[in-house]
Scaffold this motif. Sequence first.
Motif, PDB file in Angstrom:
ATOM      1  N   PRO A 535       0.853  -1.253  -0.119  1.00  0.00           N
ATOM      2  CA  PRO A 535      -0.073  -0.121  -0.007  1.00  0.00           C
ATOM      3  C   PRO A 535       0.723   1.254  -0.004  1.00  0.00           C
ATOM      4  O   PRO A 535       0.172   2.427  -0.092  1.00  0.00           O
ATOM      5  CB  PRO A 535      -0.664  -0.345   1.421  1.00  0.00           C
ATOM      6  CG  PRO A 535       0.000  -0.970   2.366  1.00  0.00           C
ATOM      7  CD  PRO A 535       0.859  -2.008   1.397  1.00  0.00           C
ATOM      8  N   GLY A 536       2.116   1.192   0.292  1.00  0.00           N
ATOM      9  CA  GLY A 536       2.904   2.192   0.356  1.00  0.00           C
ATOM     10  C   GLY A 536       2.685   3.174   1.489  1.00  0.00           C
ATOM     11  O   GLY A 536       1.988   2.939   2.297  1.00  0.00           O
ATOM     12  N   PHE A 537       3.471   4.413   1.404  1.00  0.00           N
ATOM     13  CA  PHE A 537       3.118   5.253   2.632  1.00  0.00           C
ATOM     14  C   PHE A 537       3.504   6.883   2.229  1.00  0.00           C
ATOM     15  O   PHE A 537       3.973   7.062   1.058  1.00  0.00           O
ATOM     16  CB  PHE A 537       3.969   4.992   3.843  1.00  0.00           C
ATOM     17  CG  PHE A 537       5.436   4.661   3.805  1.00  0.00           C
ATOM     18  CD1 PHE A 537       6.351   5.969   3.826  1.00  0.00           C
ATOM     19  CD2 PHE A 537       5.839   3.538   3.409  1.00  0.00           C
ATOM     20  CE1 PHE A 537       7.798   5.654   3.681  1.00  0.00           C
ATOM     21  CE2 PHE A 537       7.169   3.460   3.323  1.00  0.00           C
ATOM     22  CZ  PHE A 537       8.092   4.592   3.195  1.00  0.00           C
ATOM     23  N   ASN A 538       2.958   7.597   3.186  1.00  0.00           N
ATOM     24  CA  ASN A 538       3.275   8.987   2.759  1.00  0.00           C
ATOM     25  C   ASN A 538       2.784   9.717   1.566  1.00  0.00           C
ATOM     26  O   ASN A 538       3.157  10.751   0.990  1.00  0.00           O
ATOM     27  CB  ASN A 538       4.650   9.361   2.956  1.00  0.00           C
ATOM     28  CG  ASN A 538       5.207   9.386   4.507  1.00  0.00           C
ATOM     29  OD1 ASN A 538       4.486   9.447   5.219  1.00  0.00           O
ATOM     30  ND2 ASN A 538       6.564   9.356   4.670  1.00  0.00           N
ATOM     31  N   TYR A 539       1.778   8.991   0.966  1.00  0.00           N
ATOM     32  CA  TYR A 539       0.846   9.811   0.031  1.00  0.00           C
ATOM     33  C   TYR A 539       0.089  10.978   0.470  1.00  0.00           C
ATOM     34  O   TYR A 539      -0.482  10.877   1.367  1.00  0.00           O
ATOM     35  CB  TYR A 539       0.262   8.837  -0.778  1.00  0.00           C
ATOM     36  CG  TYR A 539       0.752   7.672  -1.836  1.00  0.00           C
ATOM     37  CD1 TYR A 539       1.432   8.132  -2.895  1.00  0.00           C
ATOM     38  CD2 TYR A 539       1.147   6.458  -1.369  1.00  0.00           C
ATOM     39  CE1 TYR A 539       2.284   7.133  -3.629  1.00  0.00           C
ATOM     40  CE2 TYR A 539       1.718   5.464  -2.015  1.00  0.00           C
ATOM     41  CZ  TYR A 539       2.345   5.833  -3.050  1.00  0.00           C
ATOM     42  OH  TYR A 539       3.123   5.023  -3.997  1.00  0.00           O
ATOM     43  N   GLN A 540       0.419  12.187  -0.259  1.00  0.00           N
ATOM     44  CA  GLN A 540      -0.192  13.371   0.089  1.00  0.00           C
ATOM     45  C   GLN A 540      -1.478  13.435  -0.325  1.00  0.00           C
ATOM     46  O   GLN A 540      -2.666  13.830   0.046  1.00  0.00           O
ATOM     47  CB  GLN A 540       0.854  14.420  -0.237  1.00  0.00           C
ATOM     48  CG  GLN A 540       2.101  14.618   0.000  1.00  0.00           C
ATOM     49  CD  GLN A 540       2.208  14.861   1.734  1.00  0.00           C
ATOM     50  OE1 GLN A 540       1.553  15.330   2.429  1.00  0.00           O
ATOM     51  NE2 GLN A 540       3.246  14.281   2.286  1.00  0.00           N
ATOM     52  N   SER A 541      -1.603  13.196  -1.756  1.00  0.00           N
ATOM     53  CA  SER A 541      -3.047  12.899  -2.601  1.00  0.00           C
ATOM     54  C   SER A 541      -2.886  11.838  -3.343  1.00  0.00           C
ATOM     55  O   SER A 541      -1.990  10.876  -3.431  1.00  0.00           O
ATOM     56  CB  SER A 541      -3.162  14.269  -3.309  1.00  0.00           C
ATOM     57  OG  SER A 541      -1.957  14.414  -4.170  1.00  0.00           O
ATOM     58  N   THR A 542      -4.147  11.477  -3.810  1.00  0.00           N
ATOM     59  CA  THR A 542      -4.396  10.064  -4.725  1.00  0.00           C
ATOM     60  C   THR A 542      -3.232  10.062  -5.780  1.00  0.00           C
ATOM     61  O   THR A 542      -3.225  10.880  -6.549  1.00  0.00           O
ATOM     62  CB  THR A 542      -5.674  10.266  -5.264  1.00  0.00           C
ATOM     63  OG1 THR A 542      -6.695  10.584  -4.290  1.00  0.00           O
ATOM     64  CG2 THR A 542      -6.169   8.873  -5.795  1.00  0.00           C
ATOM     65  N   PRO A 543      -2.399   8.921  -6.010  1.00  0.00           N
ATOM     66  CA  PRO A 543      -1.469   8.775  -6.948  1.00  0.00           C
ATOM     67  C   PRO A 543      -2.243   8.388  -8.220  1.00  0.00           C
ATOM     68  O   PRO A 543      -3.335   7.647  -8.113  1.00  0.00           O
ATOM     69  CB  PRO A 543      -0.874   7.655  -6.383  1.00  0.00           C
ATOM     70  CG  PRO A 543      -1.538   6.835  -5.330  1.00  0.00           C
ATOM     71  CD  PRO A 543      -2.651   8.075  -4.887  1.00  0.00           C
ATOM     72  N   THR A 544      -1.784   8.499  -9.265  1.00  0.00           N
ATOM     73  CA  THR A 544      -2.170   7.984 -10.674  1.00  0.00           C
ATOM     74  C   THR A 544      -1.820   6.669 -10.789  1.00  0.00           C
ATOM     75  O   THR A 544      -0.674   6.342 -10.480  1.00  0.00           O
ATOM     76  CB  THR A 544      -1.484   8.952 -11.675  1.00  0.00           C
ATOM     77  OG1 THR A 544      -1.673  10.248 -11.452  1.00  0.00           O
ATOM     78  CG2 THR A 544      -2.273   8.829 -13.082  1.00  0.00           C
TER      79      THR A 544
END
Lengths: 692, 134
Positions: A535-544
């Motif tokens: 799921p990853g981490f530290n995404y600020q906004s929805t990735p493409t």
Amino acid sequence: MASANSLTQFIDLDFDSIKNNLKTFLRGQDTLKDYDYEGSAMSVLLDVLAYNTQYNAYYLNMIANEMFLDSSVQRGSVASQAKLLNYTPSSSIAPQATIILTMSGVTDASLTLPKYTNFLSEPIDGVNYNFINPNAYTVNVVNNTATFENVVLKQGRLSAFNFIVNSTENPKYIFEILDENIDTTTLSVLVQENSTNTTTQIYNKASDFLTIDGDSLVYFLQEGNNNYYEIYFGDGILGKKLKDGNIVKVSYISTEATLSHGANTFYLMDTVGGYSNGLVTPISEATNGVQKESIESIKFQAPKNFAAQNRAVTKNDYMTLIQQNKLGITFDSVSVWGGEENDPPLYGTVFISLKPTGAYDLTTTQKQRLVEEVIKPISVLTVTPQIVDPDYVYVQLTINVYYDPNKTTQTSGQIQEGIKQSVFSFATNTLNTFNSTFNSYTLLTYIQNYNPSIITTDYEMRLQKKFYPNLSVATNYKFLFNTQLQKGVLTSGVGSSPGLTFKDPLNPALEINNIQIEEYPSLTYGVESISIINPGFNYQSTPTITITGDGTGATATATISAGSIRSVTVTNAGNNYTSAIATVTPAEGDLTGQLGALVVNLEGRYGTLRTFYNSNTAVKTILKQNVGTIDYNEGVVTLNSFNPIDIDNPLGNLTISVKPKTTTISSTYNRIITIDPYDSASVVVNVIAQPQ
Amino acid sequence: MLKTSLQKIYSDIDFTFARQPGKTVKDLALSYDDKAVIRSVRNLLLTNHYDRLFNPDIGSNISFILFEPLSGSTETSLEREIRTTINNFEPRVEIESVVVNTDYDRNGYNVTLTFYILNATAATVTTLFLERTK
């Protein structure tokens, strides 16, 4: 003395209650004390008073009932209420038959079959019915023979009355037609000037009040209080007014309606131009008669007719007006939808699909008449009505029933036949209409309720389409099953029956018989879903999310929560993927999001259809690798350039069957789900004894 | 204070619908107490079953019995019918005796009815002549 307040209950209609009320009133006084003893004179007076009260109350109650459409029981009252809603109850309608009349030995150059010539039918339930032709026909005589083609006969006798207009005796110019069997669609009204001046004018039934003025030659039709139809005339403002001395000539067909249905042999009873040597050849039997509208039907139809205001605007207007058509066609089910719901949308067209009673489709003539005579006159100008045939999806069931032989006296054969009949009654009661749903719970309930010895039931379901392929002409066909289809795993999910004959592609002079169609899951894939492996981490906004592979068109979106990817939704499955990868790119300006990883799950959305046969040595041989496609998601089967030269079936129809993914199937628009009662293979019941 | 005037227990209108005698008030004549009860008993005996609306039980079967031959047994039937009717529908009366005598000369029956009205000390006697009229 008692006060009037002592008599407090006015609600009773029952004799005893009314009498008790009066006694209660008398309890408040002491002049007359014997009212409670049955022998007293006062008691007799109370009886009279109570009876009078009850009589009036009952009478008023009945009057009140007759004042409303819902509660009235007298036909006259119902017709009168319907009149306020601008609804005229429909009369009996004469059944219609078509014949060819051949007159031989005719020496004239031409011959006319006059209107209202009498014919007699064969006996139907022991009664010979009279038929007449409402129109005249003239033909030329060839070889001393006059052949009248397509003569329309209507069942009934001609009745005619003359009324002399007298404003003193009949100031409203209402003329009652004393015949309960009148077919008002055949009513003809002529008005002769007077007994000396025989100028006669034809009056038509008033229909559109906007076009009527004081000179319009119209009559109005209504059902009167005595259950007879009445005609009446205009007042000089709305319709031409009659004058004293006018003679109103009324003629119509008086019919026995549906009683003569099925009559197919007719005999000429009159002479035609002096010749009596007539031979009648039937073309179509007497049918489409309608009984006089019942009270219940008037109560049901009148408010709906009023709601539609004789204009077809909404979906329900079309449905009501089509059901009420005066052409004598009845429908099991009516479906109407706007062209904007079609794919692709077709604006300005209203689609109507009709399931006629006792038939699968309407004839072309019936469709034309419905459009021209029923729908067009009342539909909005810019809207084009179009009648489409119902699209039947046949359900084929293979049912395994386990039963306890110790709990029943029936043999397995009887149970088998009984369950088959239960399934057909399930189809009659819950399917066979537009907007119905095939519901497995209901089906199993029908089966289970047949016999208490039934322990359990399972079934396999296939959906079928039946069509008549063009022989030897390469044609494309498309079948919409409108439900997701199951992909065949070990055996083909798609099948065809009966056997087809194709030309041998290697040697066109040869023919190969008994060819069938089967599916062949192809390599064209779409993206079914995308799984998250990190799921990853530290995404600020929805990735493409980008899907790359050998196919095209697949797209997906992610949702994030607390900086991690929580889910991925496939927005377009795309086409023709055999491999694909999905990459996660942080949105522009998002410098911290990282490590999101996904894996693509591919799905076979499409399959190919191929034709095969078993050769003389029973070796399965593929005739043609690609004859069509199957879209499992949309439930669409297509056949491309399909050109069999023969079908092993005297009727010439081919059945394509598929396996649906779910057993709950709904029908919309012009689709009807049904179980074919004439196909012995439509319901196969296996009965398995399982003693408990 | 002691009440001296006789209190009227039963009161009913009179079927003749006559005016009250000797009074200036224009009102219907009423029958009281024993008169009212006797009138009630006579009404019951002379009412046939099904004469009264919605209440076919009220009344007696006397008019039918009168068509039986003049005899002792018919006397007994009449007596029983009279007793039953009064017991059923006139709770104010306790019958002392019902005497039915055949009057062969007048082709009918003399009925002497002796009963006590409830709350009255003296017996009330009324006579009826029953004959068939049609």
